[in-house]
Design a protein around this motif. Sequence first.
Motif, PDB file in Angstrom:
ATOM      1  N   ASP A  74       0.858  -1.188   0.000  1.00 24.09           N
ATOM      2  CA  ASP A  74       0.000   0.000   0.000  1.00 24.09           C
ATOM      3  C   ASP A  74       0.891   1.233   0.000  1.00 24.09           C
ATOM      4  OD1 ASP A  74      -2.114   1.715   0.116  1.00 24.09           O
ATOM      5  OD2 ASP A  74      -2.554   1.379   2.243  1.00 24.09           O
ATOM      6  N   ILE A  75       1.186   1.760  -1.188  1.00 25.27           N
ATOM      7  CA  ILE A  75       2.113   2.878  -1.294  1.00 25.27           C
ATOM      8  C   ILE A  75       1.338   4.168  -1.546  1.00 25.27           C
ATOM      9  CG2 ILE A  75       3.877   1.303  -2.166  1.00 25.27           C
ATOM     10  CD1 ILE A  75       3.548   2.560  -4.911  1.00 25.27           C
ATOM     11  N   PRO A  76       1.944   5.333  -1.260  1.00 24.18           N
ATOM     12  CA  PRO A  76       1.243   6.604  -1.437  1.00 24.18           C
ATOM     13  C   PRO A  76       0.741   6.803  -2.863  1.00 24.18           C
ATOM     14  CG  PRO A  76       3.258   6.928  -0.173  1.00 24.18           C
ATOM     15  CD  PRO A  76       3.290   5.515  -0.676  1.00 24.18           C
ATOM     16  N   SER A  77      -0.426   7.422  -2.984  1.00 22.12           N
ATOM     17  CA  SER A  77      -1.022   7.623  -4.304  1.00 22.12           C
ATOM     18  C   SER A  77      -0.147   8.486  -5.205  1.00 22.12           C
ATOM     19  CB  SER A  77      -2.414   8.256  -4.161  1.00 22.12           C
ATOM     20  OG  SER A  77      -2.324   9.512  -3.490  1.00 22.12           O
ATOM     21  N   GLU A  78       0.604   9.435  -4.607  1.00 18.20           N
ATOM     22  CA  GLU A  78       1.492  10.262  -5.417  1.00 18.20           C
ATOM     23  C   GLU A  78       2.589   9.421  -6.073  1.00 18.20           C
ATOM     24  OE1 GLU A  78       0.292  12.829  -1.820  1.00 18.20           O
ATOM     25  OE2 GLU A  78       0.684  10.724  -2.282  1.00 18.20           O
ATOM     26  N   ALA A  79       3.076   8.420  -5.342  1.00 14.76           N
ATOM     27  CA  ALA A  79       4.095   7.528  -5.903  1.00 14.76           C
ATOM     28  C   ALA A  79       3.501   6.661  -6.999  1.00 14.76           C
ATOM     29  CB  ALA A  79       4.687   6.658  -4.785  1.00 14.76           C
ATOM     30  N   THR A  80       2.305   6.152  -6.754  1.00 14.63           N
ATOM     31  CA  THR A  80       1.620   5.342  -7.767  1.00 14.63           C
ATOM     32  C   THR A  80       1.414   6.143  -9.050  1.00 14.63           C
ATOM     33  OG1 THR A  80       0.498   3.957  -6.135  1.00 14.63           O
ATOM     34  CG2 THR A  80      -0.525   4.136  -8.307  1.00 14.63           C
ATOM     35  N   LEU A  82       3.077   8.756 -10.170  1.00 16.32           N
ATOM     36  CA  LEU A  82       4.338   9.019 -10.854  1.00 16.32           C
ATOM     37  C   LEU A  82       4.795   7.784 -11.632  1.00 16.32           C
ATOM     38  CD1 LEU A  82       7.344  10.858  -9.199  1.00 16.32           C
ATOM     39  CD2 LEU A  82       7.662   8.979 -10.799  1.00 16.32           C
ATOM     40  N   LEU A  83       4.720   6.618 -10.985  1.00 20.22           N
ATOM     41  CA  LEU A  83       5.147   5.369 -11.633  1.00 20.22           C
ATOM     42  C   LEU A  83       4.221   4.991 -12.788  1.00 20.22           C
ATOM     43  CD1 LEU A  83       6.021   3.481  -8.354  1.00 20.22           C
ATOM     44  CD2 LEU A  83       7.664   3.995 -10.173  1.00 20.22           C
ATOM     45  N   ASP A  84       2.926   5.190 -12.597  1.00 18.33           N
ATOM     46  CA  ASP A  84       1.972   4.876 -13.671  1.00 18.33           C
ATOM     47  C   ASP A  84       2.223   5.734 -14.901  1.00 18.33           C
ATOM     48  OD1 ASP A  84       0.727   2.934 -12.175  1.00 18.33           O
ATOM     49  OD2 ASP A  84      -1.030   4.149 -11.655  1.00 18.33           O
ATOM     50  N   ASN A  85       2.508   7.019 -14.681  1.00 19.81           N
ATOM     51  CA  ASN A  85       2.773   7.908 -15.812  1.00 19.81           C
ATOM     52  C   ASN A  85       4.033   7.476 -16.561  1.00 19.81           C
ATOM     53  OD1 ASN A  85       0.548   9.524 -15.343  1.00 19.81           O
ATOM     54  ND2 ASN A  85       1.667  10.988 -14.073  1.00 19.81           N
ATOM     55  N   ALA A  86       5.061   7.081 -15.808  1.00 25.80           N
ATOM     56  CA  ALA A  86       6.299   6.633 -16.444  1.00 25.80           C
ATOM     57  C   ALA A  86       6.075   5.351 -17.239  1.00 25.80           C
ATOM     58  CB  ALA A  86       7.382   6.416 -15.380  1.00 25.80           C
ATOM     59  N   LEU A  87       5.253   4.447 -16.682  1.00 26.69           N
ATOM     60  CA  LEU A  87       4.985   3.195 -17.383  1.00 26.69           C
ATOM     61  C   LEU A  87       4.163   3.436 -18.644  1.00 26.69           C
ATOM     62  CD1 LEU A  87       5.573   0.143 -16.940  1.00 26.69           C
ATOM     63  CD2 LEU A  87       3.254  -0.044 -16.062  1.00 26.69           C
ATOM     64  N   ARG A  88       3.219   4.352 -18.560  1.00 28.61           N
ATOM     65  CA  ARG A  88       2.395   4.679 -19.726  1.00 28.61           C
ATOM     66  C   ARG A  88       3.270   5.242 -20.856  1.00 28.61           C
ATOM     67  NH1 ARG A  88      -0.611   7.954 -17.199  1.00 28.61           N
ATOM     68  NH2 ARG A  88      -1.878   6.307 -16.295  1.00 28.61           N
ATOM     69  N   ALA A  89       4.214   6.086 -20.502  1.00 27.88           N
ATOM     70  CA  ALA A  89       5.099   6.670 -21.518  1.00 27.88           C
ATOM     71  C   ALA A  89       6.024   5.618 -22.126  1.00 27.88           C
ATOM     72  CB  ALA A  89       5.919   7.796 -20.898  1.00 27.88           C
ATOM     73  N   ALA A  90       6.382   4.607 -21.328  1.00 29.98           N
ATOM     74  CA  ALA A  90       7.319   3.587 -21.793  1.00 29.98           C
ATOM     75  C   ALA A  90       6.634   2.412 -22.480  1.00 29.98           C
ATOM     76  CB  ALA A  90       8.141   3.067 -20.613  1.00 29.98           C
ATOM     77  N   LEU A  91       5.305   2.411 -22.504  1.00 33.80           N
ATOM     78  CA  LEU A  91       4.587   1.238 -23.003  1.00 33.80           C
ATOM     79  C   LEU A  91       4.989   0.830 -24.425  1.00 33.80           C
ATOM     80  CD1 LEU A  91       2.548  -0.827 -22.039  1.00 33.80           C
ATOM     81  CD2 LEU A  91       0.728   0.597 -23.003  1.00 33.80           C
ATOM     82  N   PRO A  92       5.182   1.764 -25.372  1.00 34.20           N
ATOM     83  CA  PRO A  92       5.617   1.331 -26.711  1.00 34.20           C
ATOM     84  C   PRO A  92       6.936   0.561 -26.689  1.00 34.20           C
ATOM     85  CG  PRO A  92       4.813   3.588 -26.774  1.00 34.20           C
ATOM     86  CD  PRO A  92       4.910   3.217 -25.325  1.00 34.20           C
ATOM     87  N   VAL A 101       1.241  -7.560 -23.643  1.00 33.58           N
ATOM     88  CA  VAL A 101       0.965  -6.784 -22.430  1.00 33.58           C
ATOM     89  C   VAL A 101      -0.075  -5.704 -22.699  1.00 33.58           C
ATOM     90  CG1 VAL A 101       1.961  -5.112 -20.808  1.00 33.58           C
ATOM     91  CG2 VAL A 101       3.176  -7.236 -21.301  1.00 33.58           C
ATOM     92  N   THR A 102      -1.100  -5.640 -21.837  1.00 33.70           N
ATOM     93  CA  THR A 102      -2.139  -4.619 -21.961  1.00 33.70           C
ATOM     94  C   THR A 102      -2.289  -3.766 -20.707  1.00 33.70           C
ATOM     95  OG1 THR A 102      -3.826  -6.187 -21.203  1.00 33.70           O
ATOM     96  CG2 THR A 102      -3.471  -6.018 -23.586  1.00 33.70           C
ATOM     97  N   GLY A 103      -1.689  -4.185 -19.604  1.00 31.15           N
ATOM     98  CA  GLY A 103      -1.839  -3.435 -18.361  1.00 31.15           C
ATOM     99  C   GLY A 103      -0.893  -3.956 -17.299  1.00 31.15           C
ATOM    100  N   HIS A 104      -1.128  -3.519 -16.061  1.00 27.86           N
ATOM    101  CA  HIS A 104      -0.249  -3.963 -14.978  1.00 27.86           C
ATOM    102  C   HIS A 104      -1.011  -3.964 -13.653  1.00 27.86           C
ATOM    103  CE1 HIS A 104       0.586  -0.015 -12.937  1.00 27.86           C
ATOM    104  NE2 HIS A 104       0.136   0.445 -14.086  1.00 27.86           N
ATOM    105  N   ARG A 105      -0.486  -4.688 -12.697  1.00 30.96           N
ATOM    106  CA  ARG A 105      -1.044  -4.743 -11.346  1.00 30.96           C
ATOM    107  C   ARG A 105      -0.468  -3.595 -10.511  1.00 30.96           C
ATOM    108  NH1 ARG A 105      -3.948  -9.326 -10.926  1.00 30.96           N
ATOM    109  NH2 ARG A 105      -3.309 -11.184 -12.112  1.00 30.96           N
ATOM    110  N   PRO A 106      -1.004  -3.357  -9.304  1.00 35.38           N
ATOM    111  CA  PRO A 106      -0.498  -2.258  -8.472  1.00 35.38           C
ATOM    112  C   PRO A 106       0.997  -2.385  -8.164  1.00 35.38           C
ATOM    113  CG  PRO A 106      -2.604  -3.039  -7.640  1.00 35.38           C
ATOM    114  CD  PRO A 106      -2.199  -4.001  -8.708  1.00 35.38           C
TER     115      PRO A 106
END
Length: 238
Positions: A74-80, A82-92, A101-106
Amino acid sequence: MIHISETLGIHTVEDFLSTYEMQELARLMDQPSSELGRSHFGTDRRSTIHEIPGHTAAQAQAVYEPVGRIEMADIPSEATGLLDNALRAALPKITRALPSVTGHRPWIYLEYGPGQHVTPHADGIAPDPLISPRQVAAATVTLDTTYTGGAFYVETTGSDSAWTLDRTTAVVGYAPGMCFIHDGTDLSSSWFRSMTRTRWTTTPAPGTLTLFGSQLIHGTEPVRAGRVRKFLTLLIAE
């Protein structure tokens, strides 16, 4: 269609996190550990993300992390965010190597101090790989901290011991010839302990996203000094 090569592959995305983002994540993760105490997520923890059929959580901890570690689901939402945005940018770049791959777990936060490590094991696609969503790979990113040791490794083998070898039945969602790794592909199994394997070791640069297939054996070497701080997520095909 998930191909077996995706579940056995390894790939990296360099500069997944910037220096500023790593510093911000370190700051955010220091807050919950300060409020509850580090022992709450370490020596006092009675849960684990690892599972071994027929074993309790405490037994799984003893097999996978025999010297302990910090684990925070259970990590802070701000950290989640930030990481989600980085993963979205790196998805290609991710789907170039892992096209299903279509998504990811927490995200999960992990920390290893002196002597701590994770023993060799394979995660597996799912408790039941015939049910969606299916786990294709895991992804970790290490923050910029001072440490020695703690290298990440994967292990390869030509042995048949780890595999269900019936390739005659087509399985929906998988490419022809798919095999599934056995439950207990870890040090709880005598056949795994005796199976000959070849270890490949690396220490990715801080901020690099390291992706490794869900059926690829992996682990980390003991930290000798300092602490390794990293985030982990599981990449899935829905």
